[in-house]
Structures are given as C-alpha cells and as structure tokens.
Write an enzyme that holds these catalytic residues in place. Sequence first.
Site, PDB file in Angstrom:
ATOM      1  CD  GLU A 133      40.509  11.947 -52.423  1.00 29.18           C
ATOM      2  OE1 GLU A 133      41.264  12.930 -52.475  1.00 29.18           O
ATOM      3  OE2 GLU A 133      39.494  11.921 -51.708  1.00 29.18           O
ATOM      4  CB  SER A 225      47.743  20.615 -57.085  1.00 27.28           C
ATOM      5  OG  SER A 225      47.120  20.813 -55.833  1.00 27.28           O
TER       6      SER A 225
END
Length: 289
Positions: A133, A225
């Site tokens: 991201e 994650s």
Amino acid sequence: MLYVTKGGQLLNIVRAEKAGFCFGVERAIELAEKTSASGNTVSLGPLIHNQQVVDYLKEKGIKVADSLEEVKKGQQLVIRSHGVPPFIYNEARDKGINIVDATCPFVQKAQKLAAKSSKDNFVIVVGDGDHPEIKGILGWAGKNSRAVETLEEAKQLPHYSSLAVLAQTTQAKNNFLKIVEELKSHTDNLVVHNTICNATSERQDSARKVAKEVSVMLVVGGRNSSNTRKLGTICSEETKTYLIETADELQQNWFDDVENVGLTAGASTPDWIIEEVFIKCQKLLKMKI
Ligand code: F3S
C-alpha cells in the site's frame, strides 16, 4: 459473549464488536469472484493477506501473479485493495491486459492526496515502506516523498520548507499522532492528512477495549497481514496475546488459570475462520470445567 460456568464462576469469551473483513477487502473479493466467472483472472500479488482465502480463491480459478511479466494479453488483472503505483496501470494497458481495479476507495483517496500534495510539499507517508500500500501511495507522490515508520526515524529527518504527512490506512493512531507532533519541528509549514481508515481505528479501539477486560486475547489473522499484526501489538500492550491464523493453532494450556478470553480478527480474516476459532475456544474452555 459466551458464558461457561465453572463451579458458579463465569468463563467468558468476549468478542470485539468490530472485527474481521473490512469493506475494502470484501469488495475486492466480490470483484475478483465476479471477474473469475468469465475465466482467465489473475491478481497482482495475493488478493489479501490471508492464505486460507487465497487458497479458496485459487479453487475458484483466480491465479496469483508476482509481477506484470507473468500476466498475458487478454487476461483480467485484479488490482488488490492495497492499490498500486501509476506505472502498473500504464504497463498493463500497454500489454493489452484488462484491468479490474479493486483498490479500496480509502486507499485511492490517500493516493490522490499524495499526488496533489507532492506538487507543493515533500510528502511523508507514515507506515511500513515495504508494504505494497505504501509503495503504491509513494508511487503516486513521485520522488518528493518517503515513508517513515517510527518516531525515531522521524527525529532523524532534516528540515523541509513545506511538508505534507499522510498515514498508511492501517496505521495505529498513536504512532501517527506522535510522528505528526515530531514533524512540526522539521518544517515551517505542515499539512496533515489523517488517512487512517475508520475500519482500522474501529477495529483497534474495540480490540483494545476487550483486551483491557480479559486475561488472554486471541488475534486471528494472517501473519503477513499488517493490520492483524498491529492489532496484536495493541492487545499485547494490555494483556497476554496470541496471534493465530486458524483454530488448529489454539493450545489448551493457554487457558490455564484464565477466567476470560478476548477474540478479535484482522480486516483480512473471513468470518468462517473467526467462527472456527470461537467454537474451538468454547470447547477448550469447557474442558477446563
Ligand atoms: Fe480499505 Fe480500510 Fe479495509 S482502507 S481495505 S476499508 S482497512
């Protein structure tokens, strides 16, 4: 919440009010599944940071490509919720690849702010520079930008005439605010864009609330994650915390001398995995009685 009675005492499993799949992840999976119905679908990197879901999508015919070189003309390329830098769109179009853009709208907002802010400011994105991201957002900001993950890193920064600061959507609010405070002494002009996603802060706040009440906290989610790991860090500041991917990892001895257990899950953890953990945890607590 579940109560299991132990000689008149209550053993609780307290579930965080907000946990599991966020809007952006749900949307990406739906888009990928819909696209896969027409066949030949590839995601650029695993669609979400959860191996069990990636395996499920593989069964549905959604392959994973590590780079654009592996994607062929005519294939459908799903851009995952983390988003990508602009050059990926350009290269994919040049190769005749069909793009299905599942970038989360909240990430898209951060990308646009980064691109706009970089015209007049040096851009700092608070987060892990190796996370896809952040790589994507920095790509939209261009070369006048960098990632900063910790307060210590922020302290090393030089002075800038004008700075804009954004956050990785999954950033812990406290870390972002501390770095913003530090940046005030590194520029005469600081523009702050708090791009932390509501889903993230809601999950972090409700995980902390539960962790304060319980003797053991279970955080369910992929070890790769980022938002799951952050939930783990937050909970471990309050109580003994175990990060697990599936119910199989639960161990009976974690619940020795424990009166109550908290349960939360990262934004890329599907409900079925959370339920499996909940049910196995119920069984292990009952075995204590
Ligand atoms: Fe999007 Fe927020 Fe999820 S940015 S992918 S809704 S954590």
